[in-house]
Design a protein around this motif. Structure first.
Motif, PDB file in Angstrom:
ATOM      1  N   ILE A 140      29.875  45.745  52.431  1.00 31.10           N
ATOM      2  CA  ILE A 140      30.407  45.305  51.146  1.00 31.10           C
ATOM      3  C   ILE A 140      30.660  46.507  50.245  1.00 31.10           C
ATOM      4  O   ILE A 140      29.849  47.436  50.186  1.00 31.10           O
TER       5      ILE A 140
ATOM      6  N   GLY B 158      35.714  37.766  48.253  1.00 30.20           N
ATOM      7  CA  GLY B 158      35.632  37.741  49.701  1.00 30.20           C
ATOM      8  C   GLY B 158      36.983  38.070  50.302  1.00 30.20           C
ATOM      9  O   GLY B 158      38.027  37.806  49.702  1.00 30.20           O
ATOM     10  N   ALA B 159      36.982  38.670  51.470  1.00 28.03           N
ATOM     11  CA  ALA B 159      38.233  39.046  52.124  1.00 28.03           C
ATOM     12  C   ALA B 159      39.161  37.838  52.256  1.00 28.03           C
ATOM     13  O   ALA B 159      38.748  36.764  52.696  1.00 28.03           O
TER      14      ALA B 159
ATOM     15  N   ASN C 120      35.628  42.785  51.325  1.00 26.80           N
ATOM     16  CA  ASN C 120      34.550  42.090  50.611  1.00 26.80           C
ATOM     17  C   ASN C 120      34.000  43.056  49.564  1.00 26.80           C
ATOM     18  O   ASN C 120      33.452  44.105  49.924  1.00 26.80           O
TER      19      ASN C 120
END
Length: 254
Positions: A145, A187-188, A172
């Motif tokens: 992350i 989030g991706a 992310n």
């Protein structure tokens, strides 16, 4: 008896208080104060307003319809500021819009002190958000992350969210506002969101990946190598990069 509406220091909370104040006191004197920052005054009646999404949506729709989108964004940004009187200033600016011929030109009516205050707060928040778009640095954690911590004066996370979503749509990432204890989470391939009421896991946030440590070291070496010691000008540097924005910049940490 002057009515004082007490609310949480969030957009939903402030919109809810403004909704009730406008509904009940649009022709009278009223104030909006943030919970925990209220100073008791004589001859005032205090009322606590709970956050209500429906009220917030109704007020947002009303502002856009009668004051226009430009005024809406000025009001929105002003309410993100750290000024304790922001809610009352917005309420009075809304009242002032009824006294001019074209309510959609309310933000041009800067001779009114409350309109001028809303305009100044909006500009201050927008400027701070722009600065953080330039200076926010992410570090890669062991879990992959991208993480950043900031300490802004205003609640600027929603102002920078779209900027970083466009830059890192496939990553992310997370930005933590330490001042207001709020997370901006992305989030991706997803939309961003805000997370309130959660504590930062300092241990996890401090576990940077080996690749991150390597690149931070390389960046510091590059930064130092291109610097010309004889031409260093700390005062000029502070004008372009104020001290309070330097937290989290690898090249400024020695």
């Amino acid at each position: 008896m002057r009515q004082i509406y007490i609310c949480t220091d969030t957009i939903t909370g402030l919109y809810s208080a403004l909704h009730d104040a406008w509904k009940e006191c649009r022709d009278g004197d009223a104030g909006i104060e943030v919970r925990g920052k209220t100073q008791q005054q004589l001859f005032c009646e205090y009322r606590t307003v709970a956050e209500c999404e429906q009220k917030a949506v109704r007020l947002e729709r009303m502002i856009k319809r009668y004051l226009g989108c430009n005024a809406y964004w000025d009001i929105y940004h002003a309410l993100l500021s750290d000024d304790e009187a922001k809610g009352t200033a917005v309420f009075r600016a809304m009242q002032e819009s009824r006294n001019i011929k074209d309510s959609k030109k309310i933000m041009d009516h800067l001779g009114n002190p409350d309109v001028a205050k809303v305009f100044a707060l909006s500009r201050s928040v927008s400027n701070e958000a722009h600065m953080y778009e330039e200076f926010i640095r992410f570090r890669e954690l062991e879990n992959g992350i991208l993480f950043s911590e900031i300490t802004p004066k205003a609640q600027i996370l929603t102002c920078v969210a779209d900027h970083f979503t466009d830059r890192f749509p496939l990553e992310n990432w997370m930005i933590y506002d330490k001042t207001h204890q709020v997370f901006l989470v992305h989030g991706a391939r997803e939309q961003w969101g805000l997370v309130w009421g959660e504590a930062l896991n300092k241990k996890a946030a401090g576990m940077t990946s080996e690749k991150e440590v390597k690149y931070e070291r390389l960046w510091k070496v590059f930064f130092d190598s291109i610097s010309i010691k004889e031409r260093e000008n700390p005062k000029c540097q502070q004008n372009h990069l104020p001290l309070r924005y330097r937290e989290g910049l690898p090249e400024m940490i020695h």
